[in-house]
Design an enzyme around this catalytic site. Structure first.
Site, mmCIF file in Angstrom:
data_model
loop_
_atom_site.group_PDB
_atom_site.id
_atom_site.type_symbol
_atom_site.label_atom_id
_atom_site.label_comp_id
_atom_site.label_asym_id
_atom_site.label_seq_id
_atom_site.Cartn_x
_atom_site.Cartn_y
_atom_site.Cartn_z
ATOM 1 N N GLU A 172 0.618 -1.440 0.138
ATOM 2 C CA GLU A 172 0.080 -0.060 -0.070
ATOM 3 C C GLU A 172 0.451 1.110 -0.084
ATOM 4 O OE1 GLU A 172 -2.953 -0.927 3.036
ATOM 5 O OE2 GLU A 172 -4.353 -1.647 1.974
ATOM 6 N N GLU A 361 -5.542 -8.122 -1.897
ATOM 7 C CA GLU A 361 -6.426 -8.163 0.116
ATOM 8 C C GLU A 361 -7.251 -7.227 -0.065
ATOM 9 O OE1 GLU A 361 -4.488 -5.717 2.980
ATOM 10 O OE2 GLU A 361 -2.528 -5.811 2.280
HETATM 11 C C1 BG6 Z 1 -4.010 -3.478 4.531
HETATM 12 C C2 BG6 Z 1 -2.636 -4.060 5.453
HETATM 13 O O1 BG6 Z 1 -4.270 -1.742 4.712
HETATM 14 O O2 BG6 Z 1 -5.206 -3.664 5.489
HETATM 15 C C3 BG6 Z 1 -2.729 -4.541 6.528
HETATM 16 O O3 BG6 Z 1 -2.216 -3.910 4.421
HETATM 17 C C4 BG6 Z 1 -4.084 -4.426 6.639
HETATM 18 O O4 BG6 Z 1 -1.625 -5.115 6.942
HETATM 19 C C5 BG6 Z 1 -5.398 -4.084 5.888
HETATM 20 O O5 BG6 Z 1 -4.379 -5.204 8.045
HETATM 21 C C6 BG6 Z 1 -6.469 -4.513 7.021
HETATM 22 O O6 BG6 Z 1 -6.608 -3.534 7.986
HETATM 23 P P1 BG6 Z 1 -7.332 -3.454 9.418
HETATM 24 O O7 BG6 Z 1 -6.819 -2.416 9.877
HETATM 25 O O8 BG6 Z 1 -8.143 -4.456 9.838
HETATM 26 O O9 BG6 Z 1 -5.776 -4.721 10.148
#
Ligand code: BG6
Length: 464
Positions: A172, A361
Site C-alpha cells: 500500500e 487483499e
Molecule cells: C491493509 C493492510 O491496509 O489492510 C493490512 O495492508 C491490514 O496490513 C488490512 O491488516 C486491514 O486493515 P486492519 O486495520 O483491519 O488490519
C-alpha cells in the site's frame, strides 16, 4: 457461476508483523511496527525492557507456520502472500552483512509452502522498516535509505531466487500520505513536501528493486501494491466529478509512476500549486523507467467526494477522509461494503495500464463469537467474500486480466490500524484476545469449508 480460469491463483495474504510474533528472536531488530503498539496511526512508543505489545507474540506464526500452512493447504490454497520482516535480515537496516538466522527462517517457510505446492508471493516491506533507519538515518526522507533497501532486496532475491518467483515491493505504497511513519518512517506531523520527497525516494527504491529482481531472477515477476482507494462523486455536479478525479489521482499517481516510469503532468502541477519541489536527479528519472510486471492492490471499501466545503465539514472525518456512500452498508468498523466497486476498480486499472492485476487483499473484519461448541458460523464473512468474488468473475468476463485473489487474513491476526485481535478476518479462528489472553489454538470456522469448496470448484460454487 462460470468457473474461473485454470491458471487463476487462490489463497490468502498475511504480513510478518501481524502474524509472526517472535519479535526479538534469532537476531531480529526493532521495526517501526514494534514501536507502534497501537497500530499504524498510533503514537510512537520506544520499547522499554519488560513492556509487552500484542504484536510481540501476535499469533505465533513464527513457530506454528507448519501447522498453519497445512490448514491453508487443506483449503486448497495455490498461493500464499507473506512478507519478509526486513529487520530479520538487516536488524538495524544499515549493516553490511545480513543476519543468517533470519534468512534461514524464510528458507524453511518457503520450503514448507513448496511441500504443499503453494506458490509464495512475497512483499519486501509490509508496513514496517528497521527502526534503526528511522532513528539514525531519518527514514525515507534520507536518500541513503534507497541504498540500504536495495541491499536488502538484492540479498533476499539472491537467497530465495529458486523459491520465490512472485514479489511485491512496498505494501500500500500510497498509504504514506495518511500514515507517514508506517509508510516512509516520518513523524505524523511531517509536512507534505517532506512526505512527497520521502515517497519519491521510495518510488526510486521500488524501481531499483524491480530492476534487481529482473537481473537476479529472470523468470520472476514483480508487482507494486496499491491501496485501491476508489472514490465516487457524491453527486453528478461537475465540480464533484472533478474533485473526485483529483482524489483518485492522489493514489493513482503511485501506479502511474510504477507502471509508466515517470511522474504524470497532473502531479507536477500539484507540486507547483503547493510549492513542493522534489529533488529528483537524472539517475532517479532513469531508475523509474524500470516498471512493474503486474499491479497488485488491496480492496476493502469505497467512499465519496464532494467539492462542497459545507458537506465536507460535516461528513468527513474518518482516516481516509471519505464521505459515506448513502447506498452502501458498512462493517462494524464503518468500512463500507461495495462488491460492485471491485469490478469497477479492476476495469479502471486494466483500462489505464493494460497490465495483469492481482487482488492481494480483500476481506471482512468482524467480531466473531464462537457458539457453545466453539464453532464460528460466520455467514456474514461468506456473504462478503462471495459477493466480491462474483464481481471478480464479472471483471474477468469483461476482459480484465486477473491473475489471482489472496483474501486478507485467512487466519485471524493482529489488525494493522489499531493492533486488535478482536477484528477477525480469518477462515481459521485463533484463541487470543486483545489483551493477549488465550491458548493460541486454531480452529476452522464455517467459512473455512466454504472457501475450500470455492477453490475446489474454481469459483463455480459462488452464488450470484
Ligand atoms: C491493509 C493492510 O491496509 O489492510 C493490512 O495492508 C491490514 O496490513 C488490512 O491488516 C486491514 O486493515 P486492519 O486495520 O483491519 O488490519
Amino acid at each position: 457461476m462460470k468457473a474461473f480460469p485454470e491458471t487463476f491463483l487462490w489463497g490468502g495474504a498475511v504480513a510478518a508483523n501481524q502474524v509472526e510474533g517472535a519479535w526479538l528472536e534469532d537476531g531480529k531488530g526493532i521495526s517501526t511496527s514494534d514501536v507502534q503498539p497501537h497500530g499504524v496511526f498510533g503514537e510512537i512508543s520506544e520499547r522499554k525492557s519488560g513492556d509487552m505489545g500484542i504484536k510481540d507474540v501476535a499469533i505465533d506464526f513464527y513457530h506454528r507456520y507448519p501447522d498453519d500452512i497445512a490448514l491453508f493447504a487443506e483449503m486448497g490454497f495455490s498461493c500464499l502472500r507473506v512478507s519478509i520482516a526486513w529487520t530479520r535480515i538487516f536488524p538495524n537496516g544499515d549493516e553490511q552483512q545480513p543476519n543468517e538466522a533470519g534468512l534461514a527462517y524464510y528458507d524453511k517457510l518457503f520450503d514448507e509452502l513448496a511441500k504443499h505446492n503453494i506458490t509464495p508471493m512475497v512483499t519486501l516491506s509490509h508496513y514496517e522498516m528497521p527502526w534503526g533507519l528511522v532513528k539514525n538515518h531519518g527514514g525515507w526522507g534520507n536518500r541513503e535509505v534507497i541504498t540500504f533497501f536495495e541491499r536488502y532486496a538484492r540479498t533476499v532475491f539472491t537467497r530465495f531466487k529458486n523459491k520465490v518467483k512472485l514479489w511485491l515491493t512496498f505494501n500500500e505504497i500510497n498509504m504514506s500520505l495518511h500514515a507517514p511513519m508506517t509508510g516512509v518512517g516520518l513523524a505524523g506531523n511531517s509536512i507534505k513536501a517532506e512526505i512527497y520527497q520521502a515517497i519519491h525516494h521510495q518510488l526510486v527504491a521500488s524501481a531499483l528493486a524491480v530492476k534487481a529482481c529482473h537481473e537476479l531472477i529472470p523468470d520472476a515477476k514483480v508487482g507494486n501494491m496499491l491501496l485501491g482507494g476508489l472514490m465516487y462523486p457524491l453527486t453528478c455536479k461537475p465540480t464533484d466529478v472533478l474533485e473526485t478525479l483529483q482524489e483518485n489521482r492522489q493514489w493513482l499517481f503511485f501506479g502511474d509512476v510504477q507502471c509508466r516510469g515517470e511522474y504524470p503532468g497532473y502531479m507536477l502541477r500539484y507540486f507547483r500549486d503547493n510549492n513542493i519541489e522534489i529533488d529528483m536527479s537524472d539517475s532517479d528519472r532513469q531508475a523509474l523507467k524500470s516498471t512493474v510486471d503486474f499491479i497488485s492492490f488491496s480492496y476493502y471499501m469505497t467512499g465519496c467526494v464532494s467539492a462542497d466545503e459545507e458537506v465536507n465539514a460535516k461528513a468527513r472525518g474518518n482516516i481516509l477522509s471519505m464521505i459515506p456512500n448513502p447506498h452502501l452498508p458498512a462493517s462494524e468498523w464503518g468500512w463500507q461494503i461495495d462488491p460492485v466497486g471491485l469490478r469497477v476498480l479492476l476495469n479502471m486499472l486494466w483500462d489505464r495500464y493494460q497490465k495483469p492485476l492481482f487482488i492481494v487483499e480483500n476481506g471482512l473484519g468482524a467480531k466473531d463469537k464462537p457458539d457453545a461448541d466453539g464453532t464460528v458460523n460466520d455467514d456474514y464473512r461468506i456473504s462478503y467474500l462471495n459477493d466480491h468474488l462474483v464481481q471478480v468473475r464479472e471483471a474477468i468476463e469483461d476482459g480484465v486480466n486477473v491473475l489471482g485473489y489472496t483474501c486478507w487474513g485467512p487466519i485471524d491476526l493482529v489488525s494493522a490500524s489499531k493492533a486488535e485481535l478482536s477484528k477477525r478476518y480469518g477462515f481459521i479462528y485463533v484463541d487470543r484476545d486483545d489483551q493477549g489472553n488465550g491458548t493460541l489454538a486454531r480452529s476452522r470456522k464455517k467459512s473455512f469449508y466454504w472457501y475450500k469448496d470455492v477453490i475446489a470448484s474454481r469459483g463455480s460454487s459462488l452464488k450470484r
